[in-house]
Design a protein around this motif. Structure first.
Motif, PDB file in Angstrom:
ATOM      1  N   ALA A 226      27.624 -39.570  82.937  1.00  0.00           N
ATOM      2  CA  ALA A 226      28.344 -38.541  82.175  1.00  0.00           C
ATOM      3  C   ALA A 226      27.967 -38.630  80.698  1.00  0.00           C
ATOM      4  CB  ALA A 226      29.847 -38.712  82.349  1.00  0.00           C
ATOM      5  N   GLU A 227      27.980 -39.836  80.224  1.00  0.00           N
ATOM      6  CA  GLU A 227      27.641 -40.033  78.819  1.00  0.00           C
ATOM      7  C   GLU A 227      26.241 -39.521  78.517  1.00  0.00           C
ATOM      8  OE1 GLU A 227      28.328 -43.731  76.050  1.00  0.00           O
ATOM      9  OE2 GLU A 227      26.483 -44.003  77.179  1.00  0.00           O
ATOM     10  N   ARG A 228      25.314 -39.891  79.362  1.00  0.00           N
ATOM     11  CA  ARG A 228      23.924 -39.515  79.126  1.00  0.00           C
ATOM     12  C   ARG A 228      23.739 -37.997  79.182  1.00  0.00           C
ATOM     13  NH1 ARG A 228      20.195 -38.613  82.610  1.00  0.00           N
ATOM     14  NH2 ARG A 228      21.160 -39.732  84.336  1.00  0.00           N
ATOM     15  N   LEU A 229      24.333 -37.384  80.158  1.00  0.00           N
ATOM     16  CA  LEU A 229      24.192 -35.936  80.300  1.00  0.00           C
ATOM     17  C   LEU A 229      24.694 -35.216  79.048  1.00  0.00           C
ATOM     18  CD1 LEU A 229      25.335 -35.431  84.007  1.00  0.00           C
ATOM     19  CD2 LEU A 229      23.026 -35.071  83.078  1.00  0.00           C
ATOM     20  N   VAL A 230      25.868 -35.613  78.615  1.00  0.00           N
ATOM     21  CA  VAL A 230      26.454 -34.952  77.447  1.00  0.00           C
ATOM     22  C   VAL A 230      25.604 -35.219  76.210  1.00  0.00           C
ATOM     23  CG1 VAL A 230      28.422 -34.916  75.887  1.00  0.00           C
ATOM     24  CG2 VAL A 230      28.786 -34.989  78.359  1.00  0.00           C
ATOM     25  N   ARG A 231      25.241 -36.464  76.037  1.00  0.00           N
ATOM     26  CA  ARG A 231      24.451 -36.822  74.860  1.00  0.00           C
ATOM     27  C   ARG A 231      23.124 -36.061  74.837  1.00  0.00           C
ATOM     28  NH1 ARG A 231      21.032 -40.449  75.753  1.00  0.00           N
ATOM     29  NH2 ARG A 231      22.295 -42.093  76.693  1.00  0.00           N
ATOM     30  N   ASP A 232      22.417 -36.129  75.952  1.00  0.00           N
ATOM     31  CA  ASP A 232      21.110 -35.483  75.988  1.00  0.00           C
ATOM     32  C   ASP A 232      21.211 -33.986  75.759  1.00  0.00           C
ATOM     33  OD1 ASP A 232      20.070 -37.929  76.387  1.00  0.00           O
ATOM     34  OD2 ASP A 232      19.509 -37.637  78.493  1.00  0.00           O
ATOM     35  N   HIS A 233      22.231 -33.403  76.339  1.00  0.00           N
ATOM     36  CA  HIS A 233      22.360 -31.969  76.129  1.00  0.00           C
ATOM     37  C   HIS A 233      22.534 -31.638  74.661  1.00  0.00           C
ATOM     38  CE1 HIS A 233      23.392 -27.828  76.368  1.00  0.00           C
ATOM     39  NE2 HIS A 233      24.422 -28.084  75.607  1.00  0.00           N
ATOM     40  N   THR A 234      23.444 -32.343  74.038  1.00  0.00           N
ATOM     41  CA  THR A 234      23.735 -32.014  72.640  1.00  0.00           C
ATOM     42  C   THR A 234      22.566 -32.381  71.734  1.00  0.00           C
ATOM     43  OG1 THR A 234      26.088 -32.301  73.087  1.00  0.00           O
ATOM     44  CG2 THR A 234      25.427 -32.227  70.796  1.00  0.00           C
ATOM     45  N   LEU A 235      21.894 -33.465  72.064  1.00  0.00           N
ATOM     46  CA  LEU A 235      20.733 -33.821  71.251  1.00  0.00           C
ATOM     47  C   LEU A 235      19.620 -32.783  71.420  1.00  0.00           C
ATOM     48  CD1 LEU A 235      20.410 -37.712  71.427  1.00  0.00           C
ATOM     49  CD2 LEU A 235      21.176 -36.267  69.542  1.00  0.00           C
ATOM     50  N   ARG A 236      19.492 -32.237  72.608  1.00  0.00           N
ATOM     51  CA  ARG A 236      18.517 -31.155  72.805  1.00  0.00           C
ATOM     52  C   ARG A 236      18.857 -29.984  71.897  1.00  0.00           C
ATOM     53  NH1 ARG A 236      18.443 -32.358  78.237  1.00  0.00           N
ATOM     54  NH2 ARG A 236      19.921 -30.726  78.801  1.00  0.00           N
ATOM     55  N   LEU A 237      20.151 -29.719  71.799  1.00  0.00           N
ATOM     56  CA  LEU A 237      20.572 -28.642  70.898  1.00  0.00           C
ATOM     57  C   LEU A 237      20.131 -28.947  69.468  1.00  0.00           C
ATOM     58  CD1 LEU A 237      22.154 -26.081  70.201  1.00  0.00           C
ATOM     59  CD2 LEU A 237      24.212 -27.488  70.033  1.00  0.00           C
ATOM     60  N   ALA A 238      20.295 -30.194  69.080  1.00  0.00           N
ATOM     61  CA  ALA A 238      19.879 -30.583  67.726  1.00  0.00           C
ATOM     62  C   ALA A 238      18.392 -30.314  67.524  1.00  0.00           C
ATOM     63  CB  ALA A 238      20.198 -32.052  67.472  1.00  0.00           C
ATOM     64  N   ARG A 239      17.609 -30.713  68.511  1.00  0.00           N
ATOM     65  CA  ARG A 239      16.156 -30.507  68.396  1.00  0.00           C
ATOM     66  C   ARG A 239      15.835 -29.020  68.352  1.00  0.00           C
ATOM     67  NH1 ARG A 239      17.078 -35.124  67.980  1.00  0.00           N
ATOM     68  NH2 ARG A 239      17.268 -34.259  65.901  1.00  0.00           N
ATOM     69  N   HIS A 240      16.585 -28.268  69.124  1.00  0.00           N
ATOM     70  CA  HIS A 240      16.360 -26.827  69.165  1.00  0.00           C
ATOM     71  C   HIS A 240      16.659 -26.194  67.811  1.00  0.00           C
ATOM     72  CE1 HIS A 240      17.075 -22.604  70.491  1.00  0.00           C
ATOM     73  NE2 HIS A 240      16.040 -22.899  71.250  1.00  0.00           N
ATOM     74  N   VAL A 241      17.772 -26.606  67.247  1.00  0.00           N
ATOM     75  CA  VAL A 241      18.132 -26.103  65.921  1.00  0.00           C
ATOM     76  C   VAL A 241      17.049 -26.504  64.927  1.00  0.00           C
ATOM     77  CG1 VAL A 241      19.730 -26.391  63.998  1.00  0.00           C
ATOM     78  CG2 VAL A 241      20.611 -26.089  66.313  1.00  0.00           C
ATOM     79  N   GLU A 242      16.591 -27.715  65.074  1.00  0.00           N
ATOM     80  CA  GLU A 242      15.580 -28.235  64.164  1.00  0.00           C
ATOM     81  C   GLU A 242      14.344 -27.336  64.139  1.00  0.00           C
ATOM     82  OE1 GLU A 242      14.392 -32.238  65.147  1.00  0.00           O
ATOM     83  OE2 GLU A 242      14.453 -32.742  63.008  1.00  0.00           O
TER      84      GLU A 242
END
Lengths: 248, 248
Positions: A226-242
């Motif tokens: 659960a932790e990994r899924l949530v983290r990875d998703h949100t970090l992907r968002l960060a990269r996308h914004v970047e």
DNA sequence: CCTCTGAATTTGGCATACCAAATACCAACA
DNA sequence: TGTTGGTATTTGGTATGCCAAATTCAGAGG
């Protein structure tokens, strides 16, 4: 002006009237009409929320006296409200210039999303350990309802806020009001950008499968997953914004 | 008092002198002697820091007028400072009672440590991805120095703050000033408890091997491992506090 | 027409005054 | 002696006034 100069007042010892008073019957302090200070705080915060800060590149300045007038209060409570919002990082009072509505740089926004990822993934972890089956079921129910029936007919804005609600619901499952408060604060800042584009990206990024997977991990009480899924998703968002958001 | 009432002042359009001015040469506004407001803020915060809030069970109250006098300023700037600290969650001004120094419950402290775990583990992850070899080497050097030569001869207090410094150093490796700011804030609250006992526990919990492992993971650029080590360590601290610290 | 100068104005920070609410104090009464 | 009612005092919230710094602007000089 050393810290030595400040001491606890002689009133540290409480009045009798307040010490005792436990008759089982608990009476709350009545409404206690909110002060101008808090009214000003709320009004300013709302105003900032609804303002499209990133619409133009011109610095946005506010005027103390002007605000007092509009609010029908004096400058004092307004200044206190401004001091609070300044502490919160939303405003910056620059001498002789005015009250500046703080604009975040792209780098700052990304840092916020990363912090959000940290907090929400921890929330997911804690949720798997603590949330009741019922609470998780509620989240699933909510997600199902909004992901199936509402997607097609409602506008992006609504989906966007429903999406935020999903995040918030997940965080609340952790039972930590601190995590909730901290992420709410981050959301506030992130949301201020371009009227929700960020969260629309989030929507684009997060497939229905993502939702599904997260909930499954919760139900399976698999904290790591659960932790990994949530983290990875949100970090992907960060990269996308970047790579796709243009600011500064 | 709707938010409609607040608008951007007519000064939104800036003065020429400020609009341009990009000559690559950036000159900071000179010292700008700090205001009484910020002096009061600093003084109060320091006072709160040095005060053993959890020493007694009596509510700790402060008096506005008293503080103004001691500071040699009027109530206005003091009140502004108080408003800021209130926003920060350190104080609570309760009408007719005084300014209350907020005492955290054990549950709140635990939530703080959990949030800290979230942020620091994310910092560890980001550090493995971004920190330069040199920066990591510095942390190792620092750790080595303080863990070997200083442990035996110095007192707990010093070890304790050196320990905090290790955490902070790690977080700084992430390059995220937001993570740094957020954890600093959490540290502040956690530190306020019982004059460092928490961090002494942290010391007891974190073996030299723990330090070693974390740095190794950083050096190996193993994000998952670094993250997990940091998270687990800090969460263990939370559990330890949960079962061994007596508050409320 | 541009530049420079200094006077007028504006602005933010601070001090002070005032008020109403709430508390503390006190005296009269049971 | 213990209550109670009422008065004096304290306190937080707000309004207002003042001041020095900074900005603006106009007019003199180039």
């Amino acid at each position: 002006m050393s810290s030595e100069d400040i001491r606890v007042s002689s009133k540290a010892v409480l009045n009798k009237r307040w010490q005792s008073g436990d008759h089982g019957l608990s009476i709350e302090r009545l409404p206690a009409k909110e002060s101008f200070k808090s009214k000003a705080y709320a009004a300013l915060k709302e105003a900032i929320t609804n303002m499209n800060i990133y619409g133009s590149n011109e610095p946005v300045l506010l005027d103390e006296r002007d605000i007092s007038e509009r609010l029908g209060a004096s400058r004092t409570p307004v200044r206190e409200a401004v001091a609070m919002l300044e502490q919160e990082g939303l405003l910056r009072a620059v001498p002789r210039r005015g009250i500046l509505v703080v604009r975040r740089t792209k780098a700052e926004i990304i840092e916020m999303i990363e912090a959000w990822a940290a907090l929400e993934s921890m929330a997911a972890r804690l949720a798997t350990l603590r949330a009741s089956d019922e609470a998780i079921a509620e989240l699933r129910a909510y997600y199902k309802e909004f992901d199936t029936s509402r997607i097609e007919r409602e506008r992006n804005d609504d989906y966007s806020s429903a999406n935020i609600a999903f995040h918030q619901g997940l965080i609340r499952l952790s039972g930590s009001s601190l995590l909730a408060a901290m992420t709410d604060n981050l959301f506030f800042h992130v949301r201020a950008i371009r009227h929700r584009t960020i969260f629309e990206m989030d929507r684009a990024q997060r497939s229905a499968a993502d939702h599904q997977e997260i909930i499954l991990a919760l139900e399976a009480r698999d904290a790591d997953r659960a932790e990994r899924l949530v983290r990875d998703h949100t970090l992907r968002l960060a990269r996308h914004v970047e790579s796709h958001v243009d600011l500064d």
